[in-house]
Design an enzyme around this catalytic site. Structure first.
Site, PDB file in Angstrom:
ATOM      1  N   PRO A  89      21.060  78.200  56.615  1.00  0.00           N
ATOM      2  CA  PRO A  89      22.580  78.155  56.578  1.00  0.00           C
ATOM      3  C   PRO A  89      23.013  79.798  56.752  1.00  0.00           C
ATOM      4  O   PRO A  89      24.444  79.960  57.063  1.00  0.00           O
ATOM      5  CB  PRO A  89      22.772  77.629  55.063  1.00  0.00           C
ATOM      6  CG  PRO A  89      21.487  76.986  54.719  1.00  0.00           C
ATOM      7  CD  PRO A  89      20.379  77.679  55.517  1.00  0.00           C
ATOM      8  N   GLU A 116      13.298  75.695  48.828  1.00  0.00           N
ATOM      9  CA  GLU A 116      14.354  76.978  48.447  1.00  0.00           C
ATOM     10  C   GLU A 116      14.550  77.888  49.677  1.00  0.00           C
ATOM     11  O   GLU A 116      15.758  78.363  49.800  1.00  0.00           O
ATOM     12  CB  GLU A 116      14.080  77.528  47.106  1.00  0.00           C
ATOM     13  CG  GLU A 116      15.314  78.272  46.800  1.00  0.00           C
ATOM     14  CD  GLU A 116      16.401  77.839  46.287  1.00  0.00           C
ATOM     15  OE1 GLU A 116      17.510  78.236  46.226  1.00  0.00           O
ATOM     16  OE2 GLU A 116      16.387  76.324  46.079  1.00  0.00           O
ATOM     17  N   ARG A 154      18.588  68.016  77.211  1.00  0.00           N
ATOM     18  CA  ARG A 154      19.575  67.364  78.124  1.00  0.00           C
ATOM     19  C   ARG A 154      20.204  68.469  79.116  1.00  0.00           C
ATOM     20  O   ARG A 154      20.649  67.928  80.247  1.00  0.00           O
ATOM     21  CB  ARG A 154      20.507  66.650  77.194  1.00  0.00           C
ATOM     22  CG  ARG A 154      21.761  67.594  76.562  1.00  0.00           C
ATOM     23  CD  ARG A 154      22.449  66.864  75.747  1.00  0.00           C
ATOM     24  NE  ARG A 154      23.244  65.857  76.295  1.00  0.00           N
ATOM     25  CZ  ARG A 154      24.196  65.771  76.824  1.00  0.00           C
ATOM     26  NH1 ARG A 154      24.679  66.862  77.022  1.00  0.00           N
ATOM     27  NH2 ARG A 154      24.720  64.654  77.360  1.00  0.00           N
ATOM     28  N   ASP A 169      30.535  67.871  79.614  1.00  0.00           N
ATOM     29  CA  ASP A 169      30.579  67.381  78.195  1.00  0.00           C
ATOM     30  C   ASP A 169      31.755  68.486  77.488  1.00  0.00           C
ATOM     31  O   ASP A 169      31.931  69.432  78.185  1.00  0.00           O
ATOM     32  CB  ASP A 169      29.094  67.784  77.634  1.00  0.00           C
ATOM     33  CG  ASP A 169      28.355  66.854  77.911  1.00  0.00           C
ATOM     34  OD1 ASP A 169      28.784  65.409  78.272  1.00  0.00           O
ATOM     35  OD2 ASP A 169      27.013  66.582  77.979  1.00  0.00           O
TER      36      ASP A 169
END
Length: 237
Positions: A89, A116, A154, A169
């Site tokens: 994160p 953790e 992709r 896209d």
């Protein structure tokens, strides 16, 4: 391209990697994807790879030695220069631009941490590219690894059925000012559903008019839903 994934739960990955576009890409030889269990490099009989954090606190922290040895062992299997990636994160937000850069690499080594977190010393030693898939917390890096694999694969030449599929896209196509924009709305049969009709221009057969409509819709949709993508003055939605 070769993609190696280091994880504590390889079985969590294999089912997804063996379906849909990623499976077809593997079968066709466009990409080689391998999963490795970090526990295989543990130096204890119980295959323990984590321990309590110094300083106290909840959770467990992955130890340096098993992960470091796993990375080095997997990299020795190939003489291709490796781009290491760690999901956290605290990492750089994953964007289509970064995906496009990674799709040009020959070898990606993805580190899916768990618990953790990972002992900071091994992160400093390995110096991976640290990526985040959003401002939220998951139990581990396996799902982000799958997201990145799908996004990268992709883009590889020959993987998608139509050469323009990926280029059109969201975030891949650009407007006249060079801004990355969202994709336009799409429609298919029937022409009328629940008293809602397909836009007439899409039935006209006029390819120039269709292209112009799609570009306009992409720009308007971006202005409403993701105005942060537009560097220039916004259009009226």
């Amino acid at each position: 391209m070769r993609i190696d994934i280091l994880t504590l739960f390889p079985e969590m990955l294999e089912a997804t990697l063996d379906t849909s576009i990623v499976k077809r890409a593997r079968d066709a030889g466009h990409v080689e994807i391998n999963t490795f269990d970090i526990r295989d490099w543990a130096e204890n009989k119980h295959r323990k790879v984590d321990d309590r954090p110094f300083g106290g606190g909840p959770g467990m922290v992955m130890m340096c030695q098993p992960l470091y040895d796993a990375v080095k062992a997997v990299e020795r299997q190939s003489n291709i220069p490796t781009q290491r990636v760690h999901f956290t994160p605290q990492g750089e937000p994953l964007t289509q631009e970064r995906v496009e850069q990674l799709a040009k690499e020959k070898h990606l080594l993805l580190i899916a941490g768990h618990y953790e977190g990972i002992d900071e010393r091994v992160i400093e030693m390995l110096e991976p590219l640290e990526l985040s898939t959003g401002d939220y917390v998951l139990s581990g890096g396996e799902l982000p690894a799958l997201l990145l694999v799908d996004a990268v694969v992709r883009l590889l030449p020959g993987v998608l059925g139509h050469a323009d599929s990926a280029a059109e896209d969201s975030f891949s196509q650009r407007d006249a000012d060079g801004n990355r924009v969202l994709d336009c709305p799409h429609y298919t049969r029937p022409r009328v559903w629940n008293e809602m009709e397909v836009p007439e221009v899409l039935l006209s057969g006029d390819h120039d008019a269709v292209d112009a409509w799609r570009q306009e819709q992409s720009r308007k949709r971006t202005a409403v839903r993701r105005p942060d993508l537009l560097k220039t003055e916004e259009v009226d939605p």
